[in-house]
Design an enzyme around this catalytic site. Sequence first.
Site, PDB file in Angstrom:
ATOM      1  N   GLY A  57      67.248  92.399  61.022  1.00  0.00           N
ATOM      2  CA  GLY A  57      67.860  93.497  60.261  1.00  0.00           C
ATOM      3  C   GLY A  57      67.057  93.751  58.996  1.00  0.00           C
ATOM      4  O   GLY A  57      66.569  92.817  58.370  1.00  0.00           O
ATOM      5  N   ARG A  99      64.624  93.299  66.990  1.00  0.00           N
ATOM      6  CA  ARG A  99      65.170  91.955  67.195  1.00  0.00           C
ATOM      7  C   ARG A  99      64.581  91.343  68.465  1.00  0.00           C
ATOM      8  O   ARG A  99      65.234  90.575  69.165  1.00  0.00           O
ATOM      9  CB  ARG A  99      66.697  92.008  67.256  1.00  0.00           C
ATOM     10  CG  ARG A  99      67.359  92.371  65.918  1.00  0.00           C
ATOM     11  CD  ARG A  99      68.834  92.045  65.928  1.00  0.00           C
ATOM     12  NE  ARG A  99      69.552  92.600  64.805  1.00  0.00           N
ATOM     13  CZ  ARG A  99      69.718  91.979  63.637  1.00  0.00           C
ATOM     14  NH1 ARG A  99      69.197  90.794  63.449  1.00  0.00           N
ATOM     15  NH2 ARG A  99      70.415  92.554  62.677  1.00  0.00           N
ATOM     16  N   ASP A 147      66.337  83.819  59.948  1.00  0.00           N
ATOM     17  CA  ASP A 147      66.139  82.572  60.685  1.00  0.00           C
ATOM     18  C   ASP A 147      65.573  82.789  62.090  1.00  0.00           C
ATOM     19  O   ASP A 147      64.791  81.974  62.575  1.00  0.00           O
ATOM     20  CB  ASP A 147      67.414  81.714  60.709  1.00  0.00           C
ATOM     21  CG  ASP A 147      68.621  82.474  61.194  1.00  0.00           C
ATOM     22  OD1 ASP A 147      68.520  83.710  61.389  1.00  0.00           O
ATOM     23  OD2 ASP A 147      69.679  81.846  61.388  1.00  0.00           O
ATOM     24  N   THR A 169      67.018  88.202  54.165  1.00  0.00           N
ATOM     25  CA  THR A 169      68.313  88.563  54.745  1.00  0.00           C
ATOM     26  C   THR A 169      69.245  88.999  53.628  1.00  0.00           C
ATOM     27  O   THR A 169      69.287  88.358  52.578  1.00  0.00           O
ATOM     28  CB  THR A 169      68.979  87.406  55.528  1.00  0.00           C
ATOM     29  OG1 THR A 169      70.358  87.749  55.749  1.00  0.00           O
ATOM     30  CG2 THR A 169      68.943  86.074  54.806  1.00  0.00           C
ATOM     31  N   ASP A 174      72.240  88.688  53.895  1.00  0.00           N
ATOM     32  CA  ASP A 174      73.372  87.759  53.981  1.00  0.00           C
ATOM     33  C   ASP A 174      73.230  86.544  53.064  1.00  0.00           C
ATOM     34  O   ASP A 174      74.204  85.834  52.827  1.00  0.00           O
ATOM     35  CB  ASP A 174      73.544  87.271  55.424  1.00  0.00           C
ATOM     36  CG  ASP A 174      73.940  88.393  56.367  1.00  0.00           C
ATOM     37  OD1 ASP A 174      74.396  89.436  55.870  1.00  0.00           O
ATOM     38  OD2 ASP A 174      73.792  88.233  57.587  1.00  0.00           O
ATOM     39  N   ASP A 195      71.940  83.674  53.592  1.00  0.00           N
ATOM     40  CA  ASP A 195      72.440  82.459  54.232  1.00  0.00           C
ATOM     41  C   ASP A 195      71.341  81.495  54.684  1.00  0.00           C
ATOM     42  O   ASP A 195      71.560  80.661  55.558  1.00  0.00           O
ATOM     43  CB  ASP A 195      73.345  82.824  55.433  1.00  0.00           C
ATOM     44  CG  ASP A 195      72.617  83.664  56.465  1.00  0.00           C
ATOM     45  OD1 ASP A 195      71.446  84.028  56.243  1.00  0.00           O
ATOM     46  OD2 ASP A 195      73.228  83.973  57.511  1.00  0.00           O
ATOM     47  N   ARG A 202      78.126  87.284  58.663  1.00  0.00           N
ATOM     48  CA  ARG A 202      78.509  86.791  59.985  1.00  0.00           C
ATOM     49  C   ARG A 202      79.114  85.388  59.896  1.00  0.00           C
ATOM     50  O   ARG A 202      80.291  85.192  60.231  1.00  0.00           O
ATOM     51  CB  ARG A 202      77.208  86.759  60.758  1.00  0.00           C
ATOM     52  CG  ARG A 202      77.206  86.685  62.160  1.00  0.00           C
ATOM     53  CD  ARG A 202      75.804  87.022  62.654  1.00  0.00           C
ATOM     54  NE  ARG A 202      75.700  88.425  62.995  1.00  0.00           N
ATOM     55  CZ  ARG A 202      76.073  88.925  64.170  1.00  0.00           C
ATOM     56  NH1 ARG A 202      76.541  88.136  65.109  1.00  0.00           N
ATOM     57  NH2 ARG A 202      75.963  90.207  64.417  1.00  0.00           N
TER      58      ARG A 202
HETATM   59  O1  F6P Z   1      71.635  89.854  59.638  1.00  0.00           O
HETATM   60  C1  F6P Z   1      72.079  90.753  58.722  1.00  0.00           C
HETATM   61  C2  F6P Z   1      73.171  91.630  59.235  1.00  0.00           C
HETATM   62  O2  F6P Z   1      73.215  92.630  58.287  1.00  0.00           O
HETATM   63  C3  F6P Z   1      74.532  90.980  59.471  1.00  0.00           C
HETATM   64  O3  F6P Z   1      75.280  90.809  58.316  1.00  0.00           O
HETATM   65  C4  F6P Z   1      75.157  91.960  60.458  1.00  0.00           C
HETATM   66  O4  F6P Z   1      76.152  91.330  61.229  1.00  0.00           O
HETATM   67  C5  F6P Z   1      73.993  92.361  61.288  1.00  0.00           C
HETATM   68  O5  F6P Z   1      72.850  92.244  60.475  1.00  0.00           O
HETATM   69  C6  F6P Z   1      74.067  93.757  61.859  1.00  0.00           C
HETATM   70  O6  F6P Z   1      72.968  93.949  62.678  1.00  0.00           O
HETATM   71  P1  F6P Z   1      72.543  95.298  63.411  1.00  0.00           P
HETATM   72  O7  F6P Z   1      71.647  96.038  62.463  1.00  0.00           O
HETATM   73  O8  F6P Z   1      71.803  94.831  64.609  1.00  0.00           O
HETATM   74  O9  F6P Z   1      73.774  96.079  63.718  1.00  0.00           O
END
Ligand code: F6P
Length: 349
Positions: free
Chosen positions: A14, A79, A110, A133, A135, A137, A179
Site C-alpha cells: 500500500g 502487492r 513487512d 507503512t 500503520d 506496525d 489491521r
Molecule cells: O497496509 C496498509 C493498509 O493501509 C492497511 O491499513 C489496510 O488494511 C490496507 O492497507 C488496505 O489495502 P488496499 O490498498 O489493498 O485496499
Amino acid sequence: MAEVKRVGMLTGGGDAPGLNGVIRAVTMRCIEDYGYEVVGLKRGWKSLLSPEDDTVMELGLDDVRYILQEGGTILGSSRTNPYKNEGDPERVVKQLEEFGVDALVAIGGDDTLGVAKRLHDDFGLQIIGCPKTIDNDLSATDTTFGYDTAVAIATDAIDKLRTTAKSHERILVVEVMGRHAGWITWGAGIASAANVTLIPEVEPDLDEITNIFKTRAANGEKWGLVAVSEGVTFSEDFVTQNAEKDEFGHVRLGGVAEGLANELKERTGIDTRHVVLGHLQRGGTPTANDRILSTRYGLRAAEAINNGEWGKMVALRGNEIVTVDLSEATDETKTVPRDLYAAAETFFG
Ligand code: F6P
C-alpha cells in the site's frame, strides 16, 4: 561484492505519503555524491515478473527534485509476491540482470521487505530495504513515514464530524485503517478527543461503550464520536468486505464501523451514522515530519549502498537513522502497548 554502477528502486504494498521523499533522496545522493545511475522499476515486484514498456524509468535530478510534496509514489506499487509461484524468484534475479541493475532499494512494508530478505539470502542480491507503512506496525523502526500524515488526516476528519454529530444529536462511528495494530486510531482518537477509541489489540466491551453514551445522554450530550480500527474484532473474526485475499494472504477489511453503529443505535436509542475513512488516509501531501523522515531514510539508504551494507534496512532508533538486519522488519508486528492505550482510555466519556 559486485561493483555498483546502476541502482534500481521499487515501491511495494500500500502506498504511504513520503514514498516520493525516499525516491528523491536516494536518487539525488546516488547521483550527486556517488556517481551511480538510478532507475525506478515501476509497480513493485511486478516490474520484474511482468515487465511492460514503461517498467524501467530512468531517474535524473530533474525528475525528482520537486516530488517531495507529492503523495503516492511516482513508481507505482503492487502487492505482487515473487515467492508465490515456483521459479518466480529466479525470474526476478534474471530480470534485474537484464535491466543492468546491480543494487536494489526495496521500499515497502513487512511483505515487500520479507521478499527482499529472501532474495538477498537465496541469491546474494545486493539489496537495501527501506520501511514504509502508514500503520506504523514495523517493530524494527521507531516509526515509519506516512503514519504522521495518516494520523493528521484522521484527526482532521474526526474534528469535522464532531460538529455535525452535535448538530444532529448522533453518535458517529469512524472507521480508521489498522489491521493488527491500532496506532493510527490511537493517535487520532487522542488528538481529536474522541469519546471512545477502539484498537485491535484490546477486545472492546460493548456494555461499557453503551454506558458511556447513555451517561452522556443523561447529562444532556446526546451525541458522540467513536474512533475504531478496521481490525477490531468483537469475537474471534475480522469484519471483512468479502473473502478475497491478496497475494500475501491478506483479506480486505471493512465494515466494523457500520456494525458497531447499528449495535449502538439499538442499545442506546441514539441516532447513529458511520464513516469509513479508508484510502483518504493514504492520499495527499505528506506532513513536514513525514517529508523529513522519508528524506533521512533515503539519504541513509543511498549511503548503505555505497557502504555495501547488503541485506540491511534503514531504521529510526531514537533520533538516529541506523541500519538493521532486514529480518528485523518481519520479526514481529509492533502493536500498541496496553499502557499507551490507557492514555486514550483516560478520556473515554
Ligand atoms: O497496509 C496498509 C493498509 O493501509 C492497511 O491499513 C489496510 O488494511 C490496507 O492497507 C488496505 O489495502 P488496499 O490498498 O489493498 O485496499
